[in-house]
Design a protein around this motif. Structure first.
Motif, mmCIF file in Angstrom:
data_model
loop_
_atom_site.group_PDB
_atom_site.id
_atom_site.type_symbol
_atom_site.label_atom_id
_atom_site.label_comp_id
_atom_site.label_asym_id
_atom_site.label_seq_id
_atom_site.Cartn_x
_atom_site.Cartn_y
_atom_site.Cartn_z
ATOM 1 N N LEU A 50 -4.785 -0.809 -3.133
ATOM 2 C CA LEU A 50 -4.406 0.126 -2.071
ATOM 3 C C LEU A 50 -3.241 1.022 -2.478
ATOM 4 O O LEU A 50 -3.208 2.204 -2.112
ATOM 5 N N SER A 51 -2.266 0.487 -3.229
ATOM 6 C CA SER A 51 -1.116 1.306 -3.622
ATOM 7 C C SER A 51 -1.539 2.421 -4.558
ATOM 8 O O SER A 51 -1.075 3.567 -4.427
ATOM 9 N N VAL A 71 -5.330 1.100 6.402
ATOM 10 C CA VAL A 71 -4.731 -0.229 6.258
ATOM 11 C C VAL A 71 -4.623 -0.974 7.592
ATOM 12 O O VAL A 71 -4.997 -2.154 7.665
ATOM 13 N N TYR A 81 -5.095 9.369 -2.316
ATOM 14 C CA TYR A 81 -5.679 9.641 -1.003
ATOM 15 C C TYR A 81 -4.751 9.102 0.072
ATOM 16 O O TYR A 81 -4.693 7.888 0.301
ATOM 17 N N ARG A 82 -4.039 9.959 0.759
ATOM 18 C CA ARG A 82 -3.082 9.517 1.759
ATOM 19 C C ARG A 82 -3.756 8.995 3.030
ATOM 20 O O ARG A 82 -3.081 8.541 3.956
ATOM 21 N N ASP A 83 -5.092 9.058 3.069
ATOM 22 C CA ASP A 83 -5.811 8.458 4.197
ATOM 23 C C ASP A 83 -5.643 6.945 4.233
ATOM 24 O O ASP A 83 -5.874 6.315 5.272
ATOM 25 N N VAL A 84 -5.253 6.379 3.088
ATOM 26 C CA VAL A 84 -5.177 4.925 2.986
ATOM 27 C C VAL A 84 -4.244 4.349 4.035
ATOM 28 O O VAL A 84 -4.502 3.289 4.612
ATOM 29 N N LYS A 85 -3.147 5.044 4.321
ATOM 30 C CA LYS A 85 -2.186 4.509 5.294
ATOM 31 C C LYS A 85 -2.792 4.406 6.694
ATOM 32 O O LYS A 85 -2.327 3.619 7.526
ATOM 33 N N SER A 93 0.820 -1.215 0.000
ATOM 34 C CA SER A 93 0.000 0.000 0.000
ATOM 35 C C SER A 93 0.851 1.261 0.000
ATOM 36 O O SER A 93 0.440 2.298 -0.534
ATOM 37 N N ASN A 94 2.034 1.184 0.573
ATOM 38 C CA ASN A 94 2.917 2.349 0.646
ATOM 39 C C ASN A 94 4.068 2.279 -0.352
ATOM 40 O O ASN A 94 4.971 3.120 -0.316
ATOM 41 N N ASN A 151 -3.526 4.968 -2.566
ATOM 42 C CA ASN A 151 -2.714 5.713 -1.614
ATOM 43 C C ASN A 151 -2.013 6.899 -2.267
ATOM 44 O O ASN A 151 -1.700 7.881 -1.600
#
Length: 290
Positions: free
Chosen positions: A192-193, A206, A199-203, A117-118, A196
């Motif tokens: 997710l990647s 997760v 939308y940096r909310d993904v981190k 994801s990151n 992300n």
């Protein structure tokens, strides 16, 4: 966004060999996956995998031992609270190895989910400077997790010897369940990647998603507690097929994998293909946004 790369010939051959101009243009709409590009960049994929492995254990005191420590101590906690106190059934096998056989593929999935994801955000400098198929980054991240899986799997084999569990011919099915875990991890990782980047909310989502997914997967309990049509609905979670498949092939549990395995496999393939096409659709904005 469009860029050009010029390969200029030497002055002596400028008339005999005109300059070669290669245009790299941003894709539009839904585009093909261009898997041929991944094969052409296979050496880059190898070096990305090696980079991820080295970065993961750089300046760590215990190094690759973390691949064993995390699932082992989780197994201890599950054995105490779910096995001893809650008396959760374990399909006729000792609860510690029952839970550890599930935690080995689960830890591979959870780690791949977090790292993939990151992966694009962490490789922002590389994405901005050089063109290569961006799919290589999350794929390399998931592939690097297989090394941790193999280390933890050796611990599982040791526990099988300790508890006197002898595998049968079912063990030849194990690579298929590992492939199912890989497909699931990569499919969710692609979704997710790509999200992300936008939308940096993904981190922040997760860790919650991973925790919820853990209890929605029969890691600490057997899926046999559910019956009838609910098992089919439950199998829409691809990790159900993975976990039950590992126990069935290694420990000889009496799980009914027929419908569960098919439903979980179809769900995993669907997640992978939709994730890959979504990734390719969003790829044109990565260099600008990341």
């Amino acid at each position: 966004m469009a860029t050009e790369t010029l390969k200029a010939p030497s002055p002596a051959n400028v008339h005999q060999n005109p300059p070669v101009v290669v245009h790299i243009r941003a894709s539009r709409g839904w585009v093909s996956l261009r898997l041929r590009e991944l094969f052409d960049y296979r050496e880059l994929l190898y070096f990305l995998v090696w980079r991820d492995v080295k970065v993961r254990y750089k300046q760590t005191a215990l190094g690759a031992s973390w691949a064993i420590i995390q699932p082992f101590f989780t197994m201890v906690v599950f054995s105490l609270f779910f096995g001893k106190l809650a008396k959760i059934p374990s399909d006729g096998v000792p609860y510690p190895i029952f839970s550890f056989a599930a935690l080995v593929p689960w830890t591979f999935f959870a780690t791949s989910l977090t790292n993939a994801s990151n992966s694009l955000v962490g490789s922002s400098n590389l994405i901005k400077k050089v063109y290569f198929p961006r799919l290589a980054i999350p794929i390399a991240t998931v592939l690097s997790g297989l090394i941790d899986f193999l280390i933890a799997f050796l611990m599982l084999v040791t526990m099988m010897i300790w508890y006197g569990v002898t595998p049968t011919a079912r063990i030849f099915w194990l690579p298929l369940f590992l492939l199912l875990a890989f497909v699931t991890s990569l499919g969710v990782g692609l979704w997710l990647s790509a999200m992300n980047v936008q939308y940096r909310d993904v981190k922040y989502v997760v860790p919650f998603l991973t925790q919820f997914w853990l209890f929605a997967t029969p890691v600490a309990y057997p899926s046999s507690l559910l019956g009838g049509k609910w098992r089919v609905v439950y199998a829409l979670n691809p990790m159900v097929g993975v976990v039950e498949g590992f126990r069935w092939s290694l420990l000889g549990t009496k799980s009914n994998l027929g419908v569960v395995g098919i439903v979980s496999s179809l769900a995993a393939v669907l997640i992978l293909f939709t994730g890959a096409f979504y990734f390719r659709r969003m790829e044109r904005t990565f260099a600008d946004v990341v």
